[in-house]
Each structure stands twice: as structure tokens, then as C-alpha cells.
Design an enzyme around this catalytic site. Sequence first.
Site, PDB file in Angstrom:
ATOM      1  N   CYS A  33     -48.400 -23.302   7.474  1.00  0.00           N
ATOM      2  CA  CYS A  33     -47.551 -22.828   9.297  1.00  0.00           C
ATOM      3  C   CYS A  33     -47.555 -23.877  10.461  1.00  0.00           C
ATOM      4  O   CYS A  33     -48.744 -23.880  10.556  1.00  0.00           O
ATOM      5  CB  CYS A  33     -47.524 -21.498   9.430  1.00  0.00           C
ATOM      6  SG  CYS A  33     -47.398 -20.689   7.726  1.00  0.00           S
ATOM      7  N   ASP A  34     -46.136 -23.992  11.574  1.00  0.00           N
ATOM      8  CA  ASP A  34     -46.400 -24.391  12.352  1.00  0.00           C
ATOM      9  C   ASP A  34     -47.245 -25.106  13.405  1.00  0.00           C
ATOM     10  O   ASP A  34     -47.381 -26.164  12.585  1.00  0.00           O
ATOM     11  CB  ASP A  34     -45.851 -23.017  13.194  1.00  0.00           C
ATOM     12  CG  ASP A  34     -44.522 -22.017  12.845  1.00  0.00           C
ATOM     13  OD1 ASP A  34     -44.023 -23.043  11.870  1.00  0.00           O
ATOM     14  OD2 ASP A  34     -44.103 -21.533  13.405  1.00  0.00           O
ATOM     15  N   GLU A  87     -41.582 -20.667  22.957  1.00  0.00           N
ATOM     16  CA  GLU A  87     -40.174 -20.684  22.607  1.00  0.00           C
ATOM     17  C   GLU A  87     -39.285 -19.989  22.140  1.00  0.00           C
ATOM     18  O   GLU A  87     -39.958 -18.250  22.438  1.00  0.00           O
ATOM     19  CB  GLU A  87     -40.650 -20.895  20.441  1.00  0.00           C
ATOM     20  CG  GLU A  87     -41.982 -21.884  20.275  1.00  0.00           C
ATOM     21  CD  GLU A  87     -41.729 -21.663  18.557  1.00  0.00           C
ATOM     22  OE1 GLU A  87     -41.684 -20.996  17.815  1.00  0.00           O
ATOM     23  OE2 GLU A  87     -41.937 -22.410  18.122  1.00  0.00           O
ATOM     24  N   CYS A  97     -41.130 -20.240   5.537  1.00  0.00           N
ATOM     25  CA  CYS A  97     -40.573 -19.718   5.445  1.00  0.00           C
ATOM     26  C   CYS A  97     -39.166 -21.680   5.347  1.00  0.00           C
ATOM     27  O   CYS A  97     -39.794 -22.239   5.034  1.00  0.00           O
ATOM     28  CB  CYS A  97     -39.871 -19.642   6.814  1.00  0.00           C
ATOM     29  SG  CYS A  97     -40.544 -18.054   7.323  1.00  0.00           S
ATOM     30  N   SER A 104     -37.673 -22.909  18.371  1.00  0.00           N
ATOM     31  CA  SER A 104     -38.363 -22.788  16.836  1.00  0.00           C
ATOM     32  C   SER A 104     -37.306 -23.856  15.865  1.00  0.00           C
ATOM     33  O   SER A 104     -36.529 -24.400  16.424  1.00  0.00           O
ATOM     34  CB  SER A 104     -37.551 -21.386  16.526  1.00  0.00           C
ATOM     35  OG  SER A 104     -38.081 -21.136  14.924  1.00  0.00           O
TER      36      SER A 104
END
Length: 554
Positions: free
Chosen positions: A122-123, A438, A189, A464
Site C-alpha cells: 500500500c501507498d 492528502e 483497494c 489520494s
Amino acid sequence: MTVKDRSYWNQDNAAHRRVMYKASGFTDREIKTKYHIGVVNTFMEGSPGSAHLRQIAEAVKQGVWAGGGIPIEFGAPSTCGNVSNGAEELKYELVGRDIVAASIEFVTKVHHFDALIMIASCDNIIAGAYLAACRLNIPTILVTGGPMQPGVCYGKKVLAPDLDVAILSGNKHDLEYMEERVCPSYGACPSMGTANTMQILGEAFNLVIPGTATIPASDNAKIRSAREAGMHIFDLIENDVKPSDLITRETLLNSIIVDMAIAGSTNAILHILAMAKELNLDVTIDDFDRISHEIPCIVGVKPSGPFNVVDLHNAGGVPGVMKMLESKLYTDIPTLNGVSLKEVLSNVSIKSTDVIRSLEDPLFDEPGLKVLRGNLSPNGSIIRPTGIPADMKRFQGKAKTFSNDFDALKAIQSGEIVEGDVIVLRYEGCKGAPGMKEVMLSTDALVAKNLQNSVGLVTDARFSGFNHGPIVGHVSPEAYDGGPIALVEDGDIITVDTIKGTVDVEISDEEMARRRANWVRPEPKVKSGILALYADTCLPPEEGGAMQSWVNKK
């Protein structure tokens, strides 16, 4: 397999370190004769993107044992940005990239690993793992956690970003119904957010084995590919193949080309530039600007199209995307497979579909990302053209200024923001937030209030990968450094032209100079802890925004 110099572990004076490993369950023979492979596991129970990584780590370790090494698993920090969405703590997320990189660096240096296999999804967590690979420069493979399956709500596929908008819609029944269905499996996601963007780019970076980045978390092929990665690391060790051998200027330019084609998260710009700084490669924001004029968006994953990353995987995955881009890519570069990218792509066959189009029939005639410059952002800013309504490709309006995301949200919800306005959201940049927050509250509220076709937003913060609309981010210099965005006043006319690539405030140079003379830097929002340290040591966004104060001193 012939093991190279083991003197660090075999000398008499190494007894103190050997005994620690023996006390941990490893045998004398293993310690002295086998490669020690650090297995970085960013497992964390509080996120679907990382809660399944234990199983993947076990598969990696099985592969390492099978290949003749000893796996030594350790953890690195992991968070889920969605948990802090809507909270002030979201400003920690970009800082987390540097914490992850430093954590991996710390453990690896102390334990003298011969190589690393990193597991991340993730991210900023996966971005931090890539940054660590560049910094440590020992043989490294990254295994992604993969995307989650899409949810189904009222017979329609839904993704996590749909929930963000539903929260602000006011329909409690629909919100509760969607909440139970929107995230049905482990994995990141499955929109083109930062998590999947960075998983995809891992193949372009030559840190993820080709064809494996987008294997869904729910697919058992993910486990098989993890085991294969555990075995494949020994090919890199035996041939002394390090990240600096695989990540060249051409490699990073390829990653920019892929990022444009997939309409990847704007955060990818920060991460690619930080990697370039770490490896002392000449890649700048100007390369993004140049490539944006050459590469259109060819991938229809949300928010640029109706599909999800599982659809992308089934349509050909990253190799399929790169095959479509082959004429634009540097293909003579080496890959993790030990052959050139040209040879890898020679085995890929793909037909144009609505998920992955050809360059001759792109989804958009525009790139997935574009650099904007002007008197409001002389050092550059970022916009995602494929997520902008057609009638907002050029927009102009009166500025309404805010110093944090929460105040902008309140103004949108109260009706203070009306058609023709341009929200100027500042003091949320790398130093001002600090942490380059963000700003998801205000951007989601614009969509929920159906204002994305008539209201623009310009900020020194970031977004995001879920966000879309006429929103400009990464404005530099940021407000805290006295950039022009700090000097904007309510009622000033802001003009954004995504076709020409400009962002301007319609005031004279003389008026700008007058305001600058009267500007006073505000007190820091945070004066202690890691955020304060980040603010003191970070580079600006056009240089990656990482805690790399040393790179410009080389």
C-alpha cells in the site's frame, strides 16, 4: 550454489553474532555456509492491503529455504491511509515512506543480509520499500500483496473511493449497505490509487518479477509467485545484480511512460523522483513534463475509466501495458529475469480492449498526469487530466482561500463555495502541514455536492490516487516557504489551463512583490516529533519530498 565470502560469520571473533542466531534456532552450518536473506514483511492486521501478508511471507521463506538460503523475517511499519482519511493524522502518511525506508535500512545494515525480499502493498509503505532498495543497493526483489476484488452493491461493482463519496452524500441507508460490501477481500483497494500504481510500477522499476504485480490477493497464483521470488533471489546474488544495475535513468523514464499510460496516482511523481535522488540519477520533473506530451492514457481503470485493477490483470497486466507501449520504451535495459526488456516483451501477446488500449486507439488523447507551471507555481504543480470533466479542461474563477482541509470542507458543506469559485488550499505542503497532507475531505465533498464540473481547487498539498476532478496539487514553492500560493487573496482570479499546462493568478508582478514584502511566515503547526524532523530535512515536491537533505550535498 557456491556461497561467496562468509568471513563476517566464520571468524573466531564472530562467535557473539553466531550465538545469537543459534539461540534463534539456526544451525551452525546454516549460519556459516548459506546466504542470509532478509525478508521484510509489512504485515499489519488493521488493513486489507497488509493483513494477508503473513501467508505471502511464509511462501517467500519456503522459496528461500528451497533455494539454499536462510530467510530471516522482520517487520517494517505499515499503515492504511484510508484509516486516517478525514483526520489530521493523514499528514503522517508521506512521512511514513521515509520511516519505512529507514527501518529497512537499519535492520539490514545491522544484520548484514546478503539480499532482501520485501513484501508490501500500500501507498507510502511500498514506496518506502522501493526507496530502501535504492539506498541499500543489495540484491532485492519486492513481492506485492496484490489488489483486492471489487465489491458489489445493488448489482453494481463498487470500490473504496465510492464509499468516500457516499459518506458525504447524507444517505445513511446506502452508506451502511455499501460499507458491508465495498471491500470484500484482502488486497489493495482496486482503483488506480497510489497502492496499485506503485505495485504496477514495481515491474517497470525491475524490482517486481514481470507479470506478478497485479495478481489479485485472493488468487493462489500470488502464493506461487511469492515462492518463486524466494528461489529467484539467488540468481541475483550469484550474478551480483543490484538495484543500481537494474534501476537506471532509462528504467525510471520507462516507469514515467507507464505511469502516464495508466493514469497513475499523482503521488508516483514524488516516489520516482525520490528514487532518482537516492541513486543519483538525472531524472527531474521536466522529464514528466516532456513525456506527458508523448504518452496518452491507454488504461481504463477508475478514476480514468470504469474498470478495476483485477480487470487490468485479467486483460494482460503490466506486461500487456508495456507491450502496448513497446515502441516508446527503452527495451535494451536488463530485467529481473536476467534478459532484456525486449526479450521479455517478445513473449507477450495482447489485443486492444476497453481495459488496455493501443497507442493508436488510446482511451484519452491526453496523458494520465501533467505538469503545470505559471506565476502561481513557478517550480511546477501536478494535475490528472483524465479525471477532469471536458468543460473544466480550462477553468477560471475567483479565489477563496483556506489554510487547512477542514475549513475548506466546512465551506463546501455550508454552501459558501459556489459555481465559478476556485478553492486555494495552502499551508498543507511538505513543510507547512508538515508532511504534505492528502486533502481528501474537500475534494470528495466537491464530488458529493456535484461541484466538480464548476469549481476548481489549487493546493500545495497532495491528493489520494482515488481523487479526481479539476484539482491541482503539489504547487511549489509551497506556502510555508513563501511561494506565490501564500500571497493569493480572496477574490483574485485564478486561471488553470490543462491544455497549455499553466496555472496563474491574475495579478501584476508589482502587486505580487508588494504582497511578498508584507508576508509573514506562520508559526509551525507541529514543533516536535517526526513531523518536525521531516519538515527540517525534506526536499520540495519537485525533488521527491523525501528526507534526503544529504543528496544535494553530494
